[in-house]
Motif scaffolding. Sequence first.
Motif, PDB file in Angstrom:
ATOM      1  N   LEU A 143     -27.735 -16.571 -68.673  1.00 45.05           N
ATOM      2  CA  LEU A 143     -27.047 -16.887 -69.931  1.00 45.05           C
ATOM      3  C   LEU A 143     -27.790 -17.922 -70.768  1.00 45.05           C
ATOM      4  N   LYS A 144     -28.648 -18.706 -70.129  1.00 45.42           N
ATOM      5  CA  LYS A 144     -29.315 -19.806 -70.830  1.00 45.42           C
ATOM      6  C   LYS A 144     -30.211 -19.310 -71.963  1.00 45.42           C
ATOM      7  N   GLY A 145     -30.840 -18.139 -71.775  1.00 48.28           N
ATOM      8  CA  GLY A 145     -31.784 -17.657 -72.765  1.00 48.28           C
ATOM      9  C   GLY A 145     -31.160 -16.885 -73.909  1.00 48.28           C
ATOM     10  N   LEU A 146     -29.842 -16.710 -73.905  1.00 47.10           N
ATOM     11  CA  LEU A 146     -29.165 -15.951 -74.960  1.00 47.10           C
ATOM     12  C   LEU A 146     -28.928 -16.823 -76.195  1.00 47.10           C
ATOM     13  N   LYS A 147     -28.836 -16.157 -77.347  1.00 47.19           N
ATOM     14  CA  LYS A 147     -28.468 -16.849 -78.592  1.00 47.19           C
ATOM     15  C   LYS A 147     -26.943 -16.848 -78.679  1.00 47.19           C
ATOM     16  N   TRP A 148     -26.351 -18.035 -78.686  1.00 42.53           N
ATOM     17  CA  TRP A 148     -24.890 -18.168 -78.603  1.00 42.53           C
ATOM     18  C   TRP A 148     -24.267 -18.453 -79.965  1.00 42.53           C
ATOM     19  N   GLY A 149     -23.044 -17.955 -80.132  1.00 40.94           N
ATOM     20  CA  GLY A 149     -22.206 -18.304 -81.271  1.00 40.94           C
ATOM     21  C   GLY A 149     -20.899 -18.870 -80.765  1.00 40.94           C
ATOM     22  N   VAL A 150     -20.371 -19.883 -81.449  1.00 38.05           N
ATOM     23  CA  VAL A 150     -19.098 -20.491 -81.046  1.00 38.05           C
ATOM     24  C   VAL A 150     -18.230 -20.720 -82.278  1.00 38.05           C
ATOM     25  N   VAL A 151     -16.920 -20.731 -82.072  1.00 34.69           N
ATOM     26  CA  VAL A 151     -15.978 -21.094 -83.130  1.00 34.69           C
ATOM     27  C   VAL A 151     -15.758 -22.598 -83.067  1.00 34.69           C
ATOM     28  N   ALA A 152     -15.950 -23.265 -84.184  1.00 33.43           N
ATOM     29  CA  ALA A 152     -15.972 -24.728 -84.205  1.00 33.43           C
ATOM     30  C   ALA A 152     -14.690 -25.362 -83.688  1.00 33.43           C
ATOM     31  N   SER A 153     -13.543 -24.748 -83.974  1.00 29.91           N
ATOM     32  CA  SER A 153     -12.258 -25.385 -83.656  1.00 29.91           C
ATOM     33  C   SER A 153     -11.740 -25.057 -82.258  1.00 29.91           C
ATOM     34  N   THR A 154     -12.517 -24.316 -81.453  1.00 32.23           N
ATOM     35  CA  THR A 154     -12.057 -23.944 -80.118  1.00 32.23           C
ATOM     36  C   THR A 154     -12.776 -24.776 -79.061  1.00 32.23           C
ATOM     37  N   THR A 155     -12.420 -24.517 -77.803  1.00 30.23           N
ATOM     38  CA  THR A 155     -13.037 -25.249 -76.690  1.00 30.23           C
ATOM     39  C   THR A 155     -14.334 -24.597 -76.231  1.00 30.23           C
ATOM     40  N   ALA A 156     -14.813 -23.566 -76.951  1.00 33.80           N
ATOM     41  CA  ALA A 156     -16.015 -22.852 -76.522  1.00 33.80           C
ATOM     42  C   ALA A 156     -17.267 -23.717 -76.595  1.00 33.80           C
ATOM     43  N   ILE A 164     -23.131 -23.940 -69.637  1.00 37.76           N
ATOM     44  CA  ILE A 164     -24.211 -22.958 -69.729  1.00 37.76           C
ATOM     45  C   ILE A 164     -25.540 -23.624 -70.061  1.00 37.76           C
ATOM     46  N   GLN A 165     -25.512 -24.644 -70.948  1.00 34.10           N
ATOM     47  CA  GLN A 165     -26.705 -25.380 -71.353  1.00 34.10           C
ATOM     48  C   GLN A 165     -27.801 -24.427 -71.839  1.00 34.10           C
ATOM     49  N   PRO A 166     -27.550 -23.738 -72.955  1.00 36.79           N
ATOM     50  CA  PRO A 166     -28.499 -22.736 -73.440  1.00 36.79           C
ATOM     51  C   PRO A 166     -29.805 -23.355 -73.924  1.00 36.79           C
ATOM     52  N   ASP A 167     -30.834 -22.515 -73.957  1.00 40.16           N
ATOM     53  CA  ASP A 167     -32.146 -22.975 -74.415  1.00 40.16           C
ATOM     54  C   ASP A 167     -32.144 -23.294 -75.916  1.00 40.16           C
ATOM     55  N   GLN A 168     -31.310 -22.578 -76.689  1.00 40.33           N
ATOM     56  CA  GLN A 168     -31.209 -22.802 -78.131  1.00 40.33           C
ATOM     57  C   GLN A 168     -29.817 -23.342 -78.468  1.00 40.33           C
ATOM     58  N   SER A 169     -29.729 -24.179 -79.485  1.00 42.85           N
ATOM     59  CA  SER A 169     -28.421 -24.675 -79.927  1.00 42.85           C
ATOM     60  C   SER A 169     -27.594 -23.506 -80.464  1.00 42.85           C
ATOM     61  N   PRO A 170     -26.307 -23.457 -80.120  1.00 40.95           N
ATOM     62  CA  PRO A 170     -25.487 -22.344 -80.596  1.00 40.95           C
ATOM     63  C   PRO A 170     -25.218 -22.422 -82.097  1.00 40.95           C
ATOM     64  N   LEU A 171     -25.028 -21.276 -82.711  1.00 41.39           N
ATOM     65  CA  LEU A 171     -24.614 -21.221 -84.104  1.00 41.39           C
ATOM     66  C   LEU A 171     -23.098 -21.361 -84.164  1.00 41.39           C
ATOM     67  N   VAL A 172     -22.606 -22.070 -85.181  1.00 47.11           N
ATOM     68  CA  VAL A 172     -21.175 -22.373 -85.279  1.00 47.11           C
ATOM     69  C   VAL A 172     -20.548 -21.545 -86.396  1.00 47.11           C
ATOM     70  N   TYR A 173     -19.382 -20.948 -86.104  1.00 46.77           N
ATOM     71  CA  TYR A 173     -18.681 -20.090 -87.058  1.00 46.77           C
ATOM     72  C   TYR A 173     -17.232 -20.552 -87.223  1.00 46.77           C
ATOM     73  N   ASP A 174     -16.595 -20.023 -88.267  1.00 48.04           N
ATOM     74  CA  ASP A 174     -15.234 -20.450 -88.599  1.00 48.04           C
ATOM     75  C   ASP A 174     -14.168 -19.784 -87.725  1.00 48.04           C
TER      76      ASP A 174
END
Length: 271
Positions: A143-156, A164-174
């Motif tokens: 999972l570390k090498g995947l490009k992640w997206g998260v919803v800003a207002s959730t616990t994700a 998970i500590q991904p290699d890339q910073s996750p992108l944040v969505y509404d």
Amino acid sequence: MKIVLTAALLSFAATGAMAAGHCAAGKTLTDGTLTIATGNPAYYPWVLNDAPEAGEGFEAAVAYALAEEMGFASDQVTWVRTSFDEAIQPGAKNFDLNMQQYSITPERDKVVDFSAPYYTAPQAVMTTQPVVEGGAEPTLESLKGLKWGVVASTTALPVVMERIQPDQSPLVYDDNANITAAMQAGQIDAALFDLPTALFTAAVLMENGVVLGQFDPDAAENPDQFGMLMPEGSALKTCVDEALAAMTDSGKLAEIEAQWLQEATGVPLIK
């Protein structure tokens, strides 16, 4: 006639006394009515067909069972709609309870009240068929090498960053809709949802969605638990918690979970 009238008055008085004795009496937004909020729209498996008044779907069914336990008939339940974000802001509310899969967090608890948990949600990784075919497996390492997206207002976000500590910073969505669109467009590879929502989104809202795996909620230091959201300082909280405890003891809550969420099984654990 006098006897009949007297009996009717006594019956009315007894009913009034019972109503006044209910835990929720005088504590709701509208006297004699329990006002419950859900999302706009509300999705399966939480609400079926975006019609909470039908009592179908996990949260809709829990709402009516809770109302009954608290002494409200089904026709004494009123539904309103709110967005997820507006309900967790401080200030006056247009509902007594709000059920939209709100994770109970210390930060939110500073500005709103939560009931005792009514569901402990396993968090699941949703991705797409091409990502799985490309070698992604239900392991933390993959999972570390995947490009992640998260919803800003959730616990994700904290789960992705800390667990998970991904290699890339996750992108944040509404919201979840934007996450799904980003994944369909290939902007991200994966996102975290509660397991029932992940199953529904992958199967219904995406063309090639896959639920890769789930995290064991019992292994989490702070499992993701959903609570009914109430205005800060709500006088209704004790009544709601007592009703939920009674539903737990009777097995009613587990029965509703089995009916509406049992398909959320068979997804492999991420290790």
